[in-house]
Design a protein around this motif. Structure first.
Motif, PDB file in Angstrom:
ATOM      1  N   VAL A  75       0.867  -1.136   0.092  1.00 31.19           N
ATOM      2  CA  VAL A  75      -0.163  -0.064   0.062  1.00 31.19           C
ATOM      3  C   VAL A  75       0.613   0.865   0.305  1.00 31.19           C
ATOM      4  O   VAL A  75       0.938   1.196   1.046  1.00 31.19           O
ATOM      5  CB  VAL A  75      -1.294   0.179   1.609  1.00 31.19           C
ATOM      6  CG1 VAL A  75      -1.942   1.339   1.257  1.00 31.19           C
ATOM      7  CG2 VAL A  75      -1.572  -0.807   1.176  1.00 31.19           C
ATOM      8  N   TYR A  76       0.856   2.058  -0.803  1.00 40.71           N
ATOM      9  CA  TYR A  76       1.844   3.465  -1.215  1.00 40.71           C
ATOM     10  C   TYR A  76       1.009   4.219  -1.191  1.00 40.71           C
ATOM     11  O   TYR A  76      -0.472   4.460  -2.114  1.00 40.71           O
ATOM     12  CB  TYR A  76       1.958   3.397  -2.000  1.00 40.71           C
ATOM     13  CG  TYR A  76       2.844   4.955  -2.790  1.00 40.71           C
ATOM     14  CD1 TYR A  76       4.692   5.248  -1.532  1.00 40.71           C
ATOM     15  CD2 TYR A  76       2.787   5.956  -3.137  1.00 40.71           C
ATOM     16  CE1 TYR A  76       5.019   6.148  -1.456  1.00 40.71           C
ATOM     17  CE2 TYR A  76       4.188   6.456  -3.019  1.00 40.71           C
ATOM     18  CZ  TYR A  76       4.626   6.855  -3.008  1.00 40.71           C
ATOM     19  OH  TYR A  76       5.434   7.946  -2.602  1.00 40.71           O
ATOM     20  N   ASP A  77       0.941   5.217  -0.193  1.00 40.91           N
ATOM     21  CA  ASP A  77      -0.114   6.569   0.134  1.00 40.91           C
ATOM     22  C   ASP A  77       0.891   7.496  -0.557  1.00 40.91           C
ATOM     23  O   ASP A  77       1.407   8.420   0.033  1.00 40.91           O
ATOM     24  CB  ASP A  77      -0.276   7.147   1.332  1.00 40.91           C
ATOM     25  CG  ASP A  77      -1.740   6.236   1.975  1.00 40.91           C
ATOM     26  OD1 ASP A  77      -2.661   6.141   1.384  1.00 40.91           O
ATOM     27  OD2 ASP A  77      -1.639   5.121   2.584  1.00 40.91           O
ATOM     28  N   ARG A  83      -3.730   6.935  -2.862  1.00 40.49           N
ATOM     29  CA  ARG A  83      -3.218   5.720  -2.553  1.00 40.49           C
ATOM     30  C   ARG A  83      -3.606   4.452  -4.329  1.00 40.49           C
ATOM     31  O   ARG A  83      -4.233   4.878  -4.990  1.00 40.49           O
ATOM     32  CB  ARG A  83      -4.155   5.231  -1.806  1.00 40.49           C
ATOM     33  CG  ARG A  83      -4.593   4.142  -1.458  1.00 40.49           C
ATOM     34  CD  ARG A  83      -4.655   3.024   0.290  1.00 40.49           C
ATOM     35  NE  ARG A  83      -4.528   3.477   1.254  1.00 40.49           N
ATOM     36  CZ  ARG A  83      -4.817   3.767   2.637  1.00 40.49           C
ATOM     37  NH1 ARG A  83      -5.824   2.669   3.000  1.00 40.49           N
ATOM     38  NH2 ARG A  83      -3.550   4.349   3.823  1.00 40.49           N
ATOM     39  N   THR A  84      -2.097   3.960  -3.961  1.00 38.84           N
ATOM     40  CA  THR A  84      -2.077   2.921  -4.982  1.00 38.84           C
ATOM     41  C   THR A  84      -2.102   1.243  -3.927  1.00 38.84           C
ATOM     42  O   THR A  84      -1.526   1.811  -3.275  1.00 38.84           O
ATOM     43  CB  THR A  84      -1.179   3.084  -5.217  1.00 38.84           C
ATOM     44  OG1 THR A  84      -1.362   3.587  -6.201  1.00 38.84           O
ATOM     45  CG2 THR A  84      -0.879   2.010  -6.566  1.00 38.84           C
ATOM     46  N   VAL A  85      -2.973   0.819  -4.008  1.00 36.61           N
ATOM     47  CA  VAL A  85      -2.914  -0.616  -3.390  1.00 36.61           C
ATOM     48  C   VAL A  85      -2.244  -1.806  -4.642  1.00 36.61           C
ATOM     49  O   VAL A  85      -2.785  -1.860  -5.714  1.00 36.61           O
ATOM     50  CB  VAL A  85      -4.145  -1.082  -2.663  1.00 36.61           C
ATOM     51  CG1 VAL A  85      -3.988  -2.238  -2.459  1.00 36.61           C
ATOM     52  CG2 VAL A  85      -4.607   0.133  -1.825  1.00 36.61           C
ATOM     53  N   SER A  87      -1.192  -5.491  -5.550  1.00 31.39           N
ATOM     54  CA  SER A  87      -0.947  -7.294  -5.110  1.00 31.39           C
ATOM     55  C   SER A  87      -0.900  -7.968  -6.357  1.00 31.39           C
ATOM     56  O   SER A  87      -0.670  -7.512  -7.598  1.00 31.39           O
ATOM     57  CB  SER A  87      -2.909  -7.322  -4.812  1.00 31.39           C
ATOM     58  OG  SER A  87      -3.748  -7.173  -3.844  1.00 31.39           O
ATOM     59  N   ILE A 146       1.216  -3.536   6.746  1.00 31.40           N
ATOM     60  CA  ILE A 146       0.079  -3.926   6.094  1.00 31.40           C
ATOM     61  C   ILE A 146      -0.475  -5.632   5.989  1.00 31.40           C
ATOM     62  O   ILE A 146      -0.382  -6.320   6.803  1.00 31.40           O
ATOM     63  CB  ILE A 146       0.646  -3.729   4.733  1.00 31.40           C
ATOM     64  CG1 ILE A 146       1.535  -5.309   3.523  1.00 31.40           C
ATOM     65  CG2 ILE A 146       1.197  -3.145   3.869  1.00 31.40           C
ATOM     66  CD1 ILE A 146       1.736  -5.719   2.407  1.00 31.40           C
ATOM     67  N   GLU A 276      -3.963  -5.125   1.477  1.00 31.26           N
ATOM     68  CA  GLU A 276      -4.225  -3.895   1.989  1.00 31.26           C
ATOM     69  C   GLU A 276      -3.995  -3.429   3.088  1.00 31.26           C
ATOM     70  O   GLU A 276      -2.717  -4.362   3.492  1.00 31.26           O
ATOM     71  CB  GLU A 276      -5.624  -4.467   2.847  1.00 31.26           C
ATOM     72  CG  GLU A 276      -6.470  -5.937   1.640  1.00 31.26           C
ATOM     73  CD  GLU A 276      -7.563  -6.886   2.326  1.00 31.26           C
ATOM     74  OE1 GLU A 276      -8.566  -5.655   2.835  1.00 31.26           O
ATOM     75  OE2 GLU A 276      -7.501  -7.432   2.279  1.00 31.26           O
ATOM     76  N   PRO A 277      -4.724  -1.997   2.756  1.00 30.83           N
ATOM     77  CA  PRO A 277      -4.065  -1.611   4.560  1.00 30.83           C
ATOM     78  C   PRO A 277      -4.564  -2.248   5.750  1.00 30.83           C
ATOM     79  O   PRO A 277      -5.278  -3.500   5.964  1.00 30.83           O
ATOM     80  CB  PRO A 277      -4.754  -0.175   4.778  1.00 30.83           C
ATOM     81  CG  PRO A 277      -5.218   0.529   3.407  1.00 30.83           C
ATOM     82  CD  PRO A 277      -5.696  -2.131   2.629  1.00 30.83           C
ATOM     83  N   GLY A 284       0.496   2.670   5.002  1.00 38.25           N
ATOM     84  CA  GLY A 284       0.671   1.414   4.767  1.00 38.25           C
ATOM     85  C   GLY A 284       2.386   1.331   4.224  1.00 38.25           C
ATOM     86  O   GLY A 284       3.368   2.416   4.151  1.00 38.25           O
ATOM     87  N   LEU A 286       4.657  -0.266   0.514  1.00 41.00           N
ATOM     88  CA  LEU A 286       4.995  -0.826  -0.576  1.00 41.00           C
ATOM     89  C   LEU A 286       5.953  -1.450  -0.724  1.00 41.00           C
ATOM     90  O   LEU A 286       7.068  -0.512  -0.893  1.00 41.00           O
ATOM     91  CB  LEU A 286       4.609   0.427  -1.810  1.00 41.00           C
ATOM     92  CG  LEU A 286       3.819  -0.491  -2.810  1.00 41.00           C
ATOM     93  CD1 LEU A 286       3.034   0.146  -4.254  1.00 41.00           C
ATOM     94  CD2 LEU A 286       5.170  -0.212  -4.293  1.00 41.00           C
TER      95      LEU A 286
END
Length: 566
Positions: A75-77, A83-85, A87, A146, A276-277, A284, A286
């Motif tokens: 998770v990158y804010d 935000r970008t998640v 997976s 995370i 996920e956060p 979070g 990344l």
């Protein structure tokens, strides 16, 4: 196959550009010897001129993310964009086919490990190795945890595209799809929950493995920082995971499911790592991971009755690697709107964002080329005639002015960018997805990519310190501009994008953007593997001092009566 065709095309382009560069050098040598002589050598004046360009935004549709080499997870804010998640879906593979596990086999433990990119920077208290992590964002002394869920996937990741008569590689995209009409469903991705780690700790500390009781423990192995998850048969809360792997692998001994690669890939279609956060944290981390290295694996440690010593137990391992196909999925929740660009008039700001974000297009001289209209000169033709004398066929004949340097300077909008901006951008040929001639001429630093291609792709200039506010990026395109003048090269549109590693662009073909049409659009690979973003002043910025221009520094020849300094 399309990717192979792209790679071949890029190689051909690199060869052609190199030949053009040699020819260009020869032209300079022969012409300069005629122009620069004892009578004219002292009569040169150097000056500069700015030319308008058109720069516009290009928000991205879903992008191809399979087989990137490096993958993002977490998770990158972004302080500017939101935000970008990220997976990850991956196939698993084994080199041990049709295994024999032995009699009375028991799965003792399962270990999942994925190393971080890290380097040894010293020793702590003469006991522990001190590491610095290069692959976790945002960077700091500590990292936010995370939530990580690990599922068995039942979607079959095929090698070839059935919509192209199986004549091209199958592409998979960042929005969980194989095409604009084929989604990868949640029921397939999350078929079986293997485990759910509510708070995955991310640390830069060395991992030390020991054997024996605490008081008499002996160090057996020292590991660099990494994701390392252990499930043990003697830990009650790990029973479900041990049972899953026992049934999935150990219990398949002698069956066709483990007998050959095709059967195995159909039977075990891969793992889905869902990030996920963490519930207790607003932020979070990344991770940028290399799942193709041998140390990234799942190891099953099992024991069985010794075939040679009665009453004894032997031990062995069964190894699973994360290959051959891996796909990143991105979920963006942007707080900054990325506008659709104005390709005709240009934009006042350029929004650049890695991953499934945005890049920008640039047109020099209105994006025009020489045409067949001999009555009037367009912007491009008029510019060429300022600098060189052309023959009747529009080819270079002799110089009026000598170009010393040509630059595009991109200023950061410091009022909108809130930090964490990228150190590097990548400027390229949008028509063919290849680098410019200046890239090929520049020096490449394989050990420290941050410092690679420093003259052509200028590193972000900052205020005061390495972490200070970004000021500008200076992109030198002298050879590209000279090729337009001397070789009558096509005035192609340029692209500018965030880059996580500019070295990748020398050898890796660009990846496909999912447009939903027959028109093919591509994205630089080094932009896909970074979540960072920035906002730059564009060609229509209200601040003229920071507006994007093409600036050319040149030397006037005495014979050029139109030159400003003559």
């Amino acid at each position: 196959m399309k990717l192979n065709k792209i790679a071949l095309r890029n190689s051909s382009i690199a060869f052609i550009i190199t030949i053009s560069f040699v020819a260009c050098d020869k032209d300079f040598a022969s012409v300069d010897s005629d122009i620069i002589n004892d009578d004219t050598a002292t009569n040169f004046n150097t000056t500069s001129e700015k030319f308008d360009v058109i720069s516009y935004n290009k928000p991205l549709n879903p992008i191809q993310t399979n087989n990137l080499g490096l993958n993002m997870l977490g998770v990158y804010d972004d302080p500017t964009y939101g935000r970008t998640v990220a997976s990850l879906l991956t196939q698993v593979n084994t080199s041990l086919l049709d295994p024999s596990f032995g009699d009375n086999v028991i799965l003792d433990s399962v270990v999942l490990t994925i190393p971080f990119f890290s380097r040894n920077v010293g020793v702590i208290d003469e006991t522990f190795i001190d590491y610095e992590i290069d692959s976790v964002l945002p960077r700091g002394e500590s990292y936010n945890p995370i939530k990580l869920s690990i599922f068995e996937n039942t979607y079959f990741l095929r090698d070839f595209n059935p919509n192209d008569d199986f004549d091209s590689d199958q592409a998979y995209f960042s929005n969980k799809s194989a095409s604009s009409t084929e989604q990868i469903g949640t029921l397939d991705l999350e078929s079986v929950l293997i485990d759910e780690i509510e708070s995955l700790t991310i640390s830069n500390q060395e991992i030390i493995l020991t054997d024996g009781a605490d008081t008499d423990a002996v160090i057996t192995e020292r590991l660099s920082p990494r994701i390392r998850l252990v499930w043990d048969k003697d830990v009650a809360e790990d029973d479900a995971v041990i049972s899953y792997w026992t049934n999935k692998i150990i219990a398949q001994e002698g069956l066709s499911t483990l007998s050959n690669p095709n059967n195995f890939n159909d039977y075990f279609r891969g793992l889905y790592f869902k990030a996920e956060p963490e519930s207790m944290s607003d932020n979070g981390s990344l991770m940028l991971l290399n799942l193709s290295q041998q140390e990234s694996n799942i190891t099953l440690y099992y024991s069985f009755d010794s075939p040679t010593q009665e009453g004894e137990r032997d031990q062995s391992v069964y190894l699973l690697t994360f290959s051959p196909t891996r796909v990143n999925f991105f979920e963006n929740d942007f707080t900054t709107l990325i506008p659709t660009g104005d390709e005709v008039n240009g934009d006042d700001r350029l929004f650049l964002k890695g991953g499934e974000g945005s890049l920008a297009g640039i047109k020099l001289f209105d994006g025009l080329n020489s045409d067949d209209d001999d009555t009037t000169d367009n912007t491009f033709e008029a510019w060429r005639k300022q600098y060189v004398i052309l023959n009747d066929q529009g080819e270079f004949e002799s110089y009026r002015r000598l170009i010393n340097e040509a630059n595009l300077i991109f200023y950061v909008d410091q009022d909108q960018v809130m930090g964490e901006e990228p150190d590097r951008l990548y400027l390229y040929n949008r028509s063919n997805g290849g680098p410019l001639l200046d890239y090929i001429q520049d020096s490449q630093n394989n050990s420290v990519p941050l410092l690679s291609i420093p003259n052509h792709l200028g590193i972000l200039e900052r205020e005061d310190t390495d972490e200070g506010k970004g000021i500008r990026y200076k992109m030198k395109i002298t050879s590209h501009v000279n090729s337009l003048l001397l070789d009558n090269a096509e005035n192609v549109q340029l692209g500018i994008a965030v880059s996580g590693n500019v070295n990748l662009e020398a050898t890796v073909p660009q990846y496909i953007e999912q447009t939903g049409t027959d028109l093919e659009s591509t994205v630089p690979v080094s932009s896909i593997i970074t979540p960072r973003g920035t906002i730059l002043h564009g060609s229509n910025s209200e601040d003229i001092t920071k507006r994007l221009y093409l600036e050319i520094f040149y030397t006037c020849l005495e014979t050029d009566i139109d030159c400003p300094n003559n």
